[in-house]
Design an enzyme around this catalytic site. Structure first.
Site, PDB file in Angstrom:
ATOM      1  N   HIS A 132       0.864  -1.180   0.000  1.00 37.89           N
ATOM      2  CA  HIS A 132       0.000   0.000   0.000  1.00 37.89           C
ATOM      3  C   HIS A 132       0.906   1.237   0.000  1.00 37.89           C
ATOM      4  CE1 HIS A 132      -2.717   2.985   1.935  1.00 37.89           C
ATOM      5  NE2 HIS A 132      -3.710   2.218   1.541  1.00 37.89           N
ATOM      6  N   ASP A 209       2.850  -4.642   7.987  1.00 38.17           N
ATOM      7  CA  ASP A 209       1.665  -3.794   7.861  1.00 38.17           C
ATOM      8  C   ASP A 209       0.450  -4.716   7.972  1.00 38.17           C
ATOM      9  OD1 ASP A 209      -0.609  -2.609   6.837  1.00 38.17           O
ATOM     10  OD2 ASP A 209       0.337  -1.865   5.000  1.00 38.17           O
ATOM     11  N   GLN A 212      -4.712  -5.049   6.850  1.00 38.00           N
ATOM     12  CA  GLN A 212      -5.688  -6.039   6.378  1.00 38.00           C
ATOM     13  C   GLN A 212      -5.433  -7.406   7.022  1.00 38.00           C
ATOM     14  OE1 GLN A 212      -8.131  -5.054   4.524  1.00 38.00           O
ATOM     15  NE2 GLN A 212      -7.343  -3.136   3.723  1.00 38.00           N
ATOM     16  N   LYS A 235     -10.664  -0.546  10.267  1.00 41.67           N
ATOM     17  CA  LYS A 235     -10.858  -1.746   9.429  1.00 41.67           C
ATOM     18  C   LYS A 235     -11.229  -2.954  10.281  1.00 41.67           C
ATOM     19  CE  LYS A 235      -7.401  -0.047   6.211  1.00 41.67           C
ATOM     20  NZ  LYS A 235      -8.007   0.372   4.957  1.00 41.67           N
ATOM     21  N   CYS A 373      -4.856   2.791  -3.519  1.00 36.19           N
ATOM     22  CA  CYS A 373      -3.582   3.235  -2.912  1.00 36.19           C
ATOM     23  C   CYS A 373      -2.489   2.206  -3.130  1.00 36.19           C
ATOM     24  CB  CYS A 373      -3.734   3.538  -1.432  1.00 36.19           C
ATOM     25  SG  CYS A 373      -4.821   4.901  -1.112  1.00 36.19           S
TER      26      CYS A 373
END
Ligand code: PMP
Length: 415
Positions: A132, A209, A212, A235, A373
């Site tokens: 991302h 990261d 998600q 999220k 993104c």
């Protein structure tokens, strides 16, 4: 009635949880809402909405400094939320959890406070080809400032990292490696355990990261073995403007502050200041108090449903959606990794993703259209943009059917 199949036979029926999300009962363009954009931001269950409202209604005050009861209660709730986040990711110590605005701020913090002081011109930072923008641009800025170099391990036609390539790029100049747990644009689940192990072998610290990751999978930072892991509350069915960075305590303790201000100090004088221990060192200023508390409630909610239940449910839906979308003539799925979470990106011959998104909206189907993104991913697959349907714990087969039916309308429209 929902057609969703109970996931854990006889124990949990996901359809029940759907009722916890008030927005899902609201019609969209006179149709039932099929919300398929949870990868951008998930909807909120009643308990999270209530928790934030209750904080403001019943016990809100600034934290950590008040001697009065309201402040003590807010402080307890805020610190309680930190403990919940620590448990969620199996952090050994709640002092390793820093509350921040979200993933973007967490990556920037690590880039500026941990990596920057350790970089020399010619050093390298390794990332993957599916990141991302928030796990690309902070490193580029850092490279510009320091003369370091950004190295990218490319992805294959399915949208997977090649672990041997990744390992091969870990050289003597590699000072840091950052990788996405689950790609928001492709749905790929990265083999982060292996990638981190490869980096550790080469003596390279890592950041995962997890924007998600946490919403779709059970995450155990100790099992992954990384040095930093971060995610965004919005999220994970929590509020926006709040997220967390987990980092190993010895690393956090050795890091410079990210921002200066109140709360992050031990004492201040005009001659110099001394800084608080982590995590307060990295939480300058008044934080998103009610947001953190509500994030704690979102964590409770997700754990009550069960992260593996959520993962299994989303996987079933992903398989169903993939099979149904593959039936559509001219539709190409972008991202066909062998390990995928509940994200499905596609393009449709003859129709621009933005037009598709607009027509789907008229049919009550909310999807994301664009580059998500992740422009380098779009470039890798030779498309300017994709349509992306992504699943949360509340989605069911009706949502997928609504998507597929609406796509047939799109096809009629474009002939
Ligand atoms: N990384 C990934 C994989 C994401 O999906 C996102 C959000 N789309 C981010 C980072 C950035 O998260 P935030 O905007 O909440 O900081």
């Amino acid at each position: 009635m929902s057609t969703v199949t109970p996931i854990t036979e006889g124990t949990v029926d996901i359809a029940r949880y759907r009722q916890d999300f008030p927005v899902l009962a609201r019609p969209m363009n006179d149709r039932p809402l099929a919300f398929l954009d949870s990868a951008a931001s998930a909807q909120k269950p009643e308990c999270v909405i209530d928790a934030e409202a209750r904080c403001y209604r019943e016990y809100y005050a600034n934290i950590h400094r008040g001697v009065y009861q309201l402040s003590q209660r807010s402080t307890e709730a805020y610190e309680g939320a930190r403990a919940k986040v620590a448990e969620l990711v199996n952090a050994p110590d709640k002092r390793e959890v820093v509350f921040l605005r979200g993933t973007t701020e967490a990556v920037n913090l690590v880039a500026s406070s941990y990596v920057r002081p350790r970089l020399e011109p010619g050093d390298e930072i390794l990332i993957t080809g599916m990141e991302h923008h928030s796990n690309i641009v902070p490193w580029q800025l850092l490279c510009e400032e320091t003369g370091a170099k950004l190295v990218v391990s490319p992805i294959n036609d399915r949208g997977e990292v090649d672990i041997d390539d990744f390992r091969g790029r870990l050289g003597p100049r590699t000072k840091f490696a950052a990788m996405v747990h689950v790609s928001n644009a492709l749905g790929t689940i990265n083999p982060v355990h292996e990638m981190v192990a490869a980096a550790r072998e080469a003596g390279v610290p890592t950041l995962v990261d997890g924007a998600q990751g946490v919403p779709h999978l059970a995450v155990d930072v100790q099992a992954i073995g990384c040095d930093f892991y971060c995610f965004s509350g919005h999220k994970l069915y929590g509020p926006s403007g709040i997220g967390a960075l987990w980092g190993r305590f010895d690393l956090l303790r050795a890091m410079r502050p990210y921002q200066g201000g109140g709360e992050m100090i031990r004492y201040v004088s005009f001659e110099g200041s001394a800084f608080a221990a982590p995590p307060q060192r990295f939480e300058a200023g008044t934080p998103n108090i009610a947001g953190a508390i509500a994030l704690g409630v979102a964590v409770d909610y997700v754990r009550e449903v069960g992260q593996s239940t959520i993962a299994a449910h989303e996987h079933t839906l992903l398989e169903y959606a993939t099979a149904r979308l593959e039936e559509i003539d001219g539709l190409r799925i972008i991202g066909t990794a062998r390990e995928k979470a509940g994200v499905i990106s596609f393009v449709l011959k003859g129709a621009h993703p933005h037009d598709i998104g607009t027509i789907l909206d008229q049919e009550g189907v909310a999807v994301r259209a664009g580059h998500h993104c992740a422009q380098p991913v779009m470039e890798r697959f030779g498309v300017p943009a994709t349509v992306r349907a992504s699943f949360g714990l509340y989605n069911n087969r009706d949502d997928v059917d609504a998507l597929v039916n609406a796509l047939y309308r799109v096809k009629e429209f474009f002939g």
